[in-house]
Structures are given as structure tokens and as C-alpha cells.
Write an enzyme that holds these catalytic residues in place. Structure first.
Site, PDB file in Angstrom:
ATOM      1  N   SER A   1      16.885  12.464 -55.869  1.00 20.73           N
ATOM      2  CA  SER A   1      17.238  11.067 -55.613  1.00 20.73           C
ATOM      3  C   SER A   1      17.180  10.838 -54.116  1.00 20.73           C
ATOM      4  O   SER A   1      17.261  11.795 -53.332  1.00 20.73           O
ATOM      5  CB  SER A   1      18.653  10.785 -56.131  1.00 20.73           C
ATOM      6  OG  SER A   1      19.134   9.527 -55.671  1.00 20.73           O
TER       7      SER A   1
ATOM      8  N   TYR B   1      27.612  12.857 -56.733  1.00 26.04           N
ATOM      9  CA  TYR B   1      26.208  12.683 -57.112  1.00 26.04           C
ATOM     10  C   TYR B   1      25.295  13.150 -55.978  1.00 26.04           C
ATOM     11  O   TYR B   1      24.324  13.884 -56.219  1.00 26.04           O
ATOM     12  CB  TYR B   1      25.946  11.217 -57.445  1.00 26.04           C
ATOM     13  CG  TYR B   1      24.531  10.932 -57.886  1.00 26.04           C
ATOM     14  CD1 TYR B   1      24.071  11.342 -59.124  1.00 26.04           C
ATOM     15  CD2 TYR B   1      23.646  10.230 -57.059  1.00 26.04           C
ATOM     16  CE1 TYR B   1      22.772  11.073 -59.547  1.00 26.04           C
ATOM     17  CE2 TYR B   1      22.355   9.955 -57.467  1.00 26.04           C
ATOM     18  CZ  TYR B   1      21.921  10.377 -58.707  1.00 26.04           C
ATOM     19  OH  TYR B   1      20.635  10.110 -59.111  1.00 26.04           O
TER      20      TYR B   1
END
Length: 250
Positions: A143, A156
Site C-alpha cells: 500500500s 495497517y
């Protein structure tokens, strides 16, 4: 353009929707033989049926990426069905973001289990085959949160930074060991998938949905990048791809 994808056997995790589904459909159209894994087996079967209807080759396998045995089973299924494995796309992921102070510790553990252990389990399952045949391609979805930190994404980000570091070490060690295993890590920004559905924190969910409504682009854009990586000649690797909307200032 040369088609180095046709005939390759590719395992895709997180294949029941979003980036995984879009990639499966594209690779099937390019002649790949696909083994699609996810927890939602009914959804996988629907995708497989559509691929076969269009003349492609695909099978579905229920997969829990947090289970080493489940990962080993999908690898064995791929070998039994198609005789070999050329690539694995480790795409399963969760993003239940929240402020650290909210102490959503169960969601922290879920992210570690899926985003980190899921990658480790997939690599562990396929590595003996890749080493024995002295070839293979490991592709993983990180990501933009694996490149820089953002508020509400503390855990995350940590999981996605792990993917970044682990994949880079895998690339270097494979080169040193002469196993010809290539890697590609993908860093998506706002891509319209079901990822936002995992956010239980109301304020974060509202903000993220507004962001994606403004900027989000289709998962097919990421599928194009996966296809590009797989299509490269065997002596070449592009090991990192950052992709997102042209108008998003990520």
C-alpha cells in the site's frame, strides 16, 4: 507486445473481489492458468464460471491465508491441476483503520494475521517449489501506507511496511542464491475495492469513504500492473510499483 503470460500457472489470494478478481479476469484473457483462493468460495466459483465461459482456464480453492495448511493445500492443488506454478499473487488484505488510542486490539491482530502472516504463509507454501524448479515470481500487494505513515493507520502501515521489507529481502536473497525467483511489490493508493468495508470506526470510515469517492480508480488499473510484471522476460524484474489516481496527492 510479447505474451509471456500465456500458459503460466498463477495463484491469486484474495481473489473473490476487487484487485484479485480484476487480475484474475485479465490474466485469464491473456492465457494464464489460474488458481483462485479466498474464503468466499461461492464468489470464487462465480468468477471461475465466467472465466471458463470466455474460454479461460481457472479453478477455485477455499483459502484462509492465516492457515499454513490452507496455503499448502492451494499450492498442492495448483500442481495437481496444472503441473507447475509460475507465480503467486499475495493480494489478501484487511484495512480496519482506527486511531491507536481507540485500542481496537482485535482488529490489530486481524491485520497482523492477514496482512503479515498471510504473506509469510503464502511464501512458505510456494518456496520449496520455486527453489526446486529455479524459477518463480512472487507478487504482493502492499500500500502507499507501506511507503509513508498516515494518521489512523498505525497498525495497517506497520503491516504494509513489513511487506515492503520482506519482499525486498526475498528479492536480494533469491538473487544471491541463484534461484531466479523474482518479486514485485505493489503500493496502491485509492483503489475502489471492498477494503473500506473492514473499517468499523465510524469517523475513520466516513473520512476514508469521502476520500475514495473523490479519488478512487478501478481495480483493473492495478491488474494492468500485475500483468506488466508477469509479462517481463525471465531475466528482468521490476520489484516495486506505486500506483494511484493521477489527481490524488498521496
Amino acid at each position: 507486445m510479447d505474451n509471456n503470460i500465456s500458459g503460466k500457472t498463477v495463484i491469486i489470494t484474495g481473489a473473490s473481489s476487487g484487485i484479485g478478481e480484476a487480475t484474475a479476469r485479465l490474466l485469464a484473457a491473456r492465457g494464464a492458468r489460474l488458481v483462485l483462493g479466498a474464503r468466499r468460495e461461492d464468489r470464487l466459483n462465480t468468477i471461475v464460471e465466467a472465466i471458463r465461459k470466455d474460454g479461460g482456464q481457472a479453478i477455485a480453492q477455499a483459502l484462509d491465508v492465516t492457515s499454513p495448511d490452507s496455503n499448502a493445500a492451494i499450492v498442492e492443488r495448483a500442481k495437481a491441476e496444472f503441473g507447475r506454478i509460475d507465480a503467486i499473487f499475495l493480494n489478501a488484505g484487511l484495512m480496519p483503520n482506527s486511531p491507536i488510542s481507540a485500542l481496537k486490539t482485535d482488529e490489530w491482530r486481524q491485520m497482523v494475521d492477514v496482512n503479515i502472516s498471510g504473506v509469510l504463509n503464502g511464501v512458505a507454501a510456494v518456496m520449496p517449489t520455486f527453489v526446486a524448479q529455479k524459477s518463480g515470481h512472487v507478487i504482493a500487494t502492499s500500500s502507499v501506507a507501506g511507503l509513508k505513515a498516515y494518521p489512523t493507520t498505525g497498525v495497517y502501515c506497520g503491516t504494509k511496511w513489513f511487506v515492503r521489507a520482506f519482499m525486498e529481502v526475498l528479492r536480494m536473497e533469491s538473487a544471491n542464491e541463484g534461484t531466479n525467483i523474482r518479486t514485485a511489490t505493489i503500493y496502491p493508493a485509492a483503489i475502489n475495492t471492498e477494503l473500506l468495508d473492514t473499517i468499523s470506526h465510524a469517523g475513520v470510515s466516513e473520512g476514508m469513504r469521502a476520500l475514495y469517492n473523490q479519488y478512487g480508480i478501478a481495480p483493473e488499473r492495478v491488474a494492468d500492473v500485475v500483468a506488466y510484471a508477469l509479462n517481463l522476460p525471465a531475466d528482468t524484474t521490476v520489484n516495486e510499483f506505486t500506483i494511484g489516481p493521477a489527481n490524488q496527492p498521496w
